[in-house]
Design an enzyme around this catalytic site. Sequence first.
Site, PDB file in Angstrom:
ATOM      1  N   THR A 128       0.780  -1.082  -0.045  1.00 30.85           N
ATOM      2  CA  THR A 128      -0.032   0.505  -0.458  1.00 30.85           C
ATOM      3  C   THR A 128       0.772   1.161  -0.077  1.00 30.85           C
ATOM      4  O   THR A 128       0.781   2.413  -0.545  1.00 30.85           O
ATOM      5  CB  THR A 128      -0.877  -0.113   1.425  1.00 30.85           C
ATOM      6  OG1 THR A 128      -2.245  -0.585   0.866  1.00 30.85           O
ATOM      7  CG2 THR A 128      -1.372   1.713   1.787  1.00 30.85           C
ATOM      8  N   ASN A 136      -5.274  -9.917  -8.106  1.00 35.82           N
ATOM      9  CA  ASN A 136      -5.773 -10.174  -6.491  1.00 35.82           C
ATOM     10  C   ASN A 136      -6.769 -11.049  -6.390  1.00 35.82           C
ATOM     11  O   ASN A 136      -6.954 -12.132  -5.762  1.00 35.82           O
ATOM     12  CB  ASN A 136      -5.394  -8.863  -5.447  1.00 35.82           C
ATOM     13  CG  ASN A 136      -6.422  -7.746  -5.817  1.00 35.82           C
ATOM     14  OD1 ASN A 136      -6.595  -7.493  -6.639  1.00 35.82           O
ATOM     15  ND2 ASN A 136      -7.219  -7.845  -4.942  1.00 35.82           N
ATOM     16  N   SER A 157       4.839  -7.344  -1.810  1.00 32.43           N
ATOM     17  CA  SER A 157       4.748  -7.203   0.045  1.00 32.43           C
ATOM     18  C   SER A 157       5.338  -8.209   0.199  1.00 32.43           C
ATOM     19  O   SER A 157       5.107  -8.777  -0.878  1.00 32.43           O
ATOM     20  CB  SER A 157       3.680  -6.728   0.164  1.00 32.43           C
ATOM     21  OG  SER A 157       3.189  -5.965   1.407  1.00 32.43           O
ATOM     22  N   HIS A 213       4.330  -9.577   3.074  1.00 33.21           N
ATOM     23  CA  HIS A 213       3.461 -10.632   3.371  1.00 33.21           C
ATOM     24  C   HIS A 213       2.644 -11.150   2.729  1.00 33.21           C
ATOM     25  O   HIS A 213       2.168 -12.298   2.957  1.00 33.21           O
ATOM     26  CB  HIS A 213       2.539 -10.037   4.109  1.00 33.21           C
ATOM     27  CG  HIS A 213       1.566  -9.843   3.556  1.00 33.21           C
ATOM     28  ND1 HIS A 213      -0.362  -9.756   4.059  1.00 33.21           N
ATOM     29  CD2 HIS A 213       1.722  -8.538   3.210  1.00 33.21           C
ATOM     30  CE1 HIS A 213      -0.790  -9.521   3.328  1.00 33.21           C
ATOM     31  NE2 HIS A 213       0.027  -7.761   2.703  1.00 33.21           N
ATOM     32  N   CYS A 219      -8.909  -6.552   1.685  1.00 32.01           N
ATOM     33  CA  CYS A 219      -9.086  -5.162   1.928  1.00 32.01           C
ATOM     34  C   CYS A 219     -10.260  -4.702   2.224  1.00 32.01           C
ATOM     35  O   CYS A 219     -11.166  -3.772   2.026  1.00 32.01           O
ATOM     36  CB  CYS A 219      -8.204  -4.334   1.283  1.00 32.01           C
ATOM     37  SG  CYS A 219      -6.600  -4.340   1.189  1.00 32.01           S
TER      38      CYS A 219
END
Length: 380
Positions: free
Chosen positions: A72, A151, A199, A201, A325
């Site tokens: 983000t 995603n 990212s 994770h 999200c």
Amino acid sequence: MERIYVDHAATSPIHPAVVEKMTTFMHEYFGNPSSIHHYGRESRRYLDEARQAIAASIGAHENELIFTSGGTEADNMALIGVALANRHKGNHIITTQIEHHAVLHTCEYLETQGFEVTYLPVNEYGQVSVDEIKSALTDQTILVSVMFGNNEVGAIQPIGEIGVLLKEHGAYFHTDAVQAYGLIPLNVQQLGVDLLSVSAHKINGPKGMGFLYAAAHVSLSPLLFGGEQERKRRAGTENMTSIVGFEEAVKISQQTLQTRADEYRRYKEIMVAVLKEEGISFEINGHLENSLPHVLNLSFPKTNVESMLVNLDLAGIAASSGSACTAGAIDPSHVLVAMFGKGSERLTTSIRFSFGLGNTAEQIEKTARQTANIVKRLTM
């Protein structure tokens, strides 16, 4: 009851080797990498080594890597940083309707600051047209942001073709590669991208860690102000424990990239084959082959996504309706709306299964059988 986690696109478990690396580092090192004494130099050595290794994974120079708190922040830095630094050249940005909210909401913010944003549509497979990007370009366009792989449905975009197009135009090119990194080989030189977000994770690394690749020629304004860390592009003492963990996760993901990609594609084939064998009616949202290896989004007619997810959870299966999200949101997936329209039944009948570390072929077959049983119950 065995619990099966098939929501790896939302987040992934930390690899045991990453945990060990981070734990060892926390026990032995604590120095601020900006300090010139022994303790600081030790931390700086690990920081430099991590930056070099991670940059090499995408064919970049180490000086082009900016460590962030995740995807983000990397997306925000790419869009806002480029927009503010290049406002004198133009005020137009192009993106797609199916971007992650870290891009879409940032674009909405930039609109309040006087920038114009074009949100391009996608086809029923979730792919944007290069010709439409070409048509949308103007002499005021300073940035184009198109995610590498979606995603929610796994759709892969023609990034290389867009890169060629924009090289002739001159607008900066950003891609959100959060879902693709670690499963698809990425080389920023070959792709022709100027900025790329990742990212940790999503690749079995720690949460709260990521990076933004920003090519040396990119003019970028910082979002944070304070110290001179990250070559004055991101102030704040570096999160060293997460950085060394990220490096370990990157090394593992790069070494096992092809093996895991092939394995996850096989899982998708197992899911589809079992559901067909069970006589279940379903539609694949997007392409089965031309998509991210680990993401499978399916629509089950005459079902309800909330009932499906609750029943799957009761059966020990953790799946998702799409973007983590937007969990709990009443609004339908913006990705599916862009692909099928606001009136499509798929908006309320679609489930995302995403695979990763810890999954086995046996688990995936069990997931498919349980899903089939639930669909049968809900549609009787």
